[in-house]
Motif scaffolding. Structure first.
Motif, short mmCIF file in Angstrom:
data_model
loop_
_atom_site.label_atom_id
_atom_site.label_comp_id
_atom_site.label_asym_id
_atom_site.label_seq_id
_atom_site.Cartn_x
_atom_site.Cartn_y
_atom_site.Cartn_z
N MET A 55 0.86 -1.16 0.00
CA MET A 55 0.00 0.00 0.00
C MET A 55 0.91 1.23 0.00
O MET A 55 1.85 1.32 0.78
N THR A 56 0.56 2.18 -0.84
CA THR A 56 1.36 3.40 -0.93
C THR A 56 0.92 4.39 0.15
O THR A 56 -0.11 4.21 0.80
N THR A 57 1.69 5.46 0.29
CA THR A 57 1.36 6.51 1.25
C THR A 57 0.02 7.15 0.88
O THR A 57 -0.80 7.43 1.76
N LYS A 58 -0.17 7.36 -0.40
CA LYS A 58 -1.44 7.96 -0.86
C LYS A 58 -2.62 7.05 -0.54
O LYS A 58 -3.66 7.52 -0.06
N GLU A 59 -2.48 5.76 -0.76
CA GLU A 59 -3.54 4.80 -0.44
C GLU A 59 -3.79 4.75 1.06
O GLU A 59 -4.94 4.64 1.50
N TYR A 60 -2.72 4.83 1.85
CA TYR A 60 -2.87 4.85 3.30
C TYR A 60 -3.69 6.07 3.73
O TYR A 60 -4.62 5.96 4.54
N ASN A 61 -3.35 7.22 3.19
CA ASN A 61 -4.09 8.45 3.52
C ASN A 61 -5.55 8.36 3.09
O ASN A 61 -6.44 8.84 3.80
N LEU A 62 -5.81 7.73 1.95
CA LEU A 62 -7.20 7.50 1.52
C LEU A 62 -7.93 6.60 2.51
O LEU A 62 -9.09 6.83 2.84
N ALA A 63 -7.24 5.57 3.00
CA ALA A 63 -7.84 4.65 3.97
C ALA A 63 -8.17 5.38 5.26
O ALA A 63 -9.22 5.16 5.86
N VAL A 64 -7.28 6.27 5.69
CA VAL A 64 -7.53 7.05 6.90
C VAL A 64 -8.79 7.90 6.71
O VAL A 64 -9.69 7.92 7.55
N ASP A 65 -8.86 8.60 5.58
CA ASP A 65 -10.03 9.45 5.29
C ASP A 65 -11.31 8.64 5.21
O ASP A 65 -12.35 9.05 5.71
N GLU A 66 -11.21 7.48 4.58
CA GLU A 66 -12.42 6.69 4.31
C GLU A 66 -12.91 5.88 5.51
O GLU A 66 -14.12 5.72 5.70
N TYR A 67 -12.01 5.37 6.34
CA TYR A 67 -12.41 4.40 7.36
C TYR A 67 -12.24 4.85 8.81
O TYR A 67 -12.70 4.16 9.72
N SER A 68 -11.63 5.98 9.06
CA SER A 68 -11.38 6.37 10.45
C SER A 68 -12.68 6.58 11.23
O SER A 68 -12.78 6.18 12.39
N ASP A 69 -13.70 7.17 10.60
CA ASP A 69 -14.98 7.35 11.30
C ASP A 69 -15.64 6.02 11.61
O ASP A 69 -16.22 5.84 12.69
N ASN A 70 -15.56 5.09 10.68
CA ASN A 70 -16.16 3.77 10.89
C ASN A 70 -15.46 3.02 12.03
O ASN A 70 -16.12 2.39 12.86
N ILE A 71 -14.14 3.10 12.06
CA ILE A 71 -13.38 2.46 13.13
C ILE A 71 -13.73 3.11 14.47
O ILE A 71 -13.91 2.43 15.48
N PHE A 72 -13.84 4.43 14.48
CA PHE A 72 -14.19 5.15 15.71
C PHE A 72 -15.56 4.70 16.23
O PHE A 72 -15.71 4.39 17.41
N ARG A 73 -16.57 4.65 15.35
CA ARG A 73 -17.92 4.22 15.77
C ARG A 73 -17.90 2.79 16.28
O ARG A 73 -18.55 2.47 17.28
N PHE A 74 -17.15 1.93 15.61
CA PHE A 74 -17.03 0.54 16.02
C PHE A 74 -16.43 0.46 17.42
O PHE A 74 -16.95 -0.25 18.30
N ALA A 75 -15.36 1.19 17.66
CA ALA A 75 -14.71 1.17 18.97
C ALA A 75 -15.61 1.81 20.03
O ALA A 75 -15.70 1.32 21.16
N LEU A 76 -16.29 2.89 19.68
CA LEU A 76 -17.16 3.58 20.63
C LEU A 76 -18.32 2.69 21.06
O LEU A 76 -18.71 2.68 22.23
N LYS A 77 -18.89 1.93 20.14
CA LYS A 77 -19.98 1.01 20.49
C LYS A 77 -19.51 -0.04 21.48
O LYS A 77 -20.26 -0.46 22.35
N HIS A 78 -18.26 -0.47 21.34
CA HIS A 78 -17.72 -1.47 22.26
C HIS A 78 -17.35 -0.87 23.60
O HIS A 78 -17.67 -1.44 24.65
N LEU A 79 -16.67 0.25 23.57
CA LEU A 79 -16.05 0.78 24.78
C LEU A 79 -16.89 1.82 25.51
O LEU A 79 -16.71 2.03 26.70
N ARG A 80 -17.78 2.50 24.78
CA ARG A 80 -18.64 3.54 25.33
C ARG A 80 -17.82 4.60 26.06
O ARG A 80 -18.23 5.15 27.07
N ASN A 81 -16.66 4.87 25.52
CA ASN A 81 -15.77 5.88 26.06
C ASN A 81 -15.08 6.54 24.88
O ASN A 81 -14.29 5.90 24.17
N GLU A 82 -15.39 7.81 24.65
CA GLU A 82 -14.91 8.51 23.46
C GLU A 82 -13.38 8.57 23.40
O GLU A 82 -12.79 8.37 22.35
N MET A 83 -12.75 8.88 24.51
CA MET A 83 -11.29 8.98 24.52
C MET A 83 -10.64 7.63 24.21
O MET A 83 -9.67 7.57 23.45
#
Length: 160
Positions: free
Chosen positions: A1-29
């Motif tokens: 994966m290139t740096t550009k693809e990595y940055n695209l992955a961050v833009d595309e999936y970071s919110d989804n990962i955050f929601r997934f973790a928040l549903k499990h942990l119920r702690n925003e930090m």
């Protein structure tokens, strides 16, 4: 994966990962920490990861980070939002809060597969890959989790 693809992955999936973790942990930090840890681990191995499979790799990494976090918090005894606390019943009960309570009562694996299927929209094969299960196991866990959720909501209907 290139740096550009990595940055695209961050833009595309970071919110989804955050929601997934928040549903499990119920702690925003803690959820933000999981997102950071997930993308750090992916960056370390970015040359080995194919961009076409980055979504699955990210969720698998996040899932393992969540499991490790929960184990660490249980050992330290500092887990405050583990679902052990029950909210007092009020005259008007929020259905979403009831579902959160019900989800938190599920075993970790059942909670994970339900969140991936119903909240994130993954298919059985993707969930099996992320959770390192077979598709049959995923279907069984989802069935059992939904059955438990339904029973919990029905039981509350009798109380309210």
């Amino acid at each position: 994966m290139t740096t550009k693809e990595y940055n695209l992955a961050v833009d595309e999936y970071s919110d989804n990962i955050f929601r997934f973790a928040l549903k499990h942990l119920r702690n925003e930090m803690s959820a933000k920490d999981i997102v950071q840890e997930t993308f750090t681990k992916v960056w370390v191995k970015h040359e080995e990861v194919q961009y076409e499979k980055v979504k699955s790799y990210l969720f698998t990494t996040a899932y393992h980070a969540i499991v490790d976090w929960v184990k660490k918090e249980k050992r330290s005894g500092d887990i405050e939002s583990s679902g052990e606390k029950e909210a007092q019943a009020e005259a008007e009960v929020d259905l979403q809060e009831i579902l959160h309570q019900a989800l938190n009562r599920l075993p970790e694996i059942q909670k994970t597969v339900v969140l991936l299927r119903d909240y994130e929209g993954y298919n059985y094969a993707e969930i099996a890959e992320i959770a390192e299960l077979t598709e049959a196991q995923v279907k069984v866990y989802i069935f059992r989790a939904r059955k438990a959720l339904k029973a919990y909501v029905k039981r509350l209907d009798l109380v309210i």
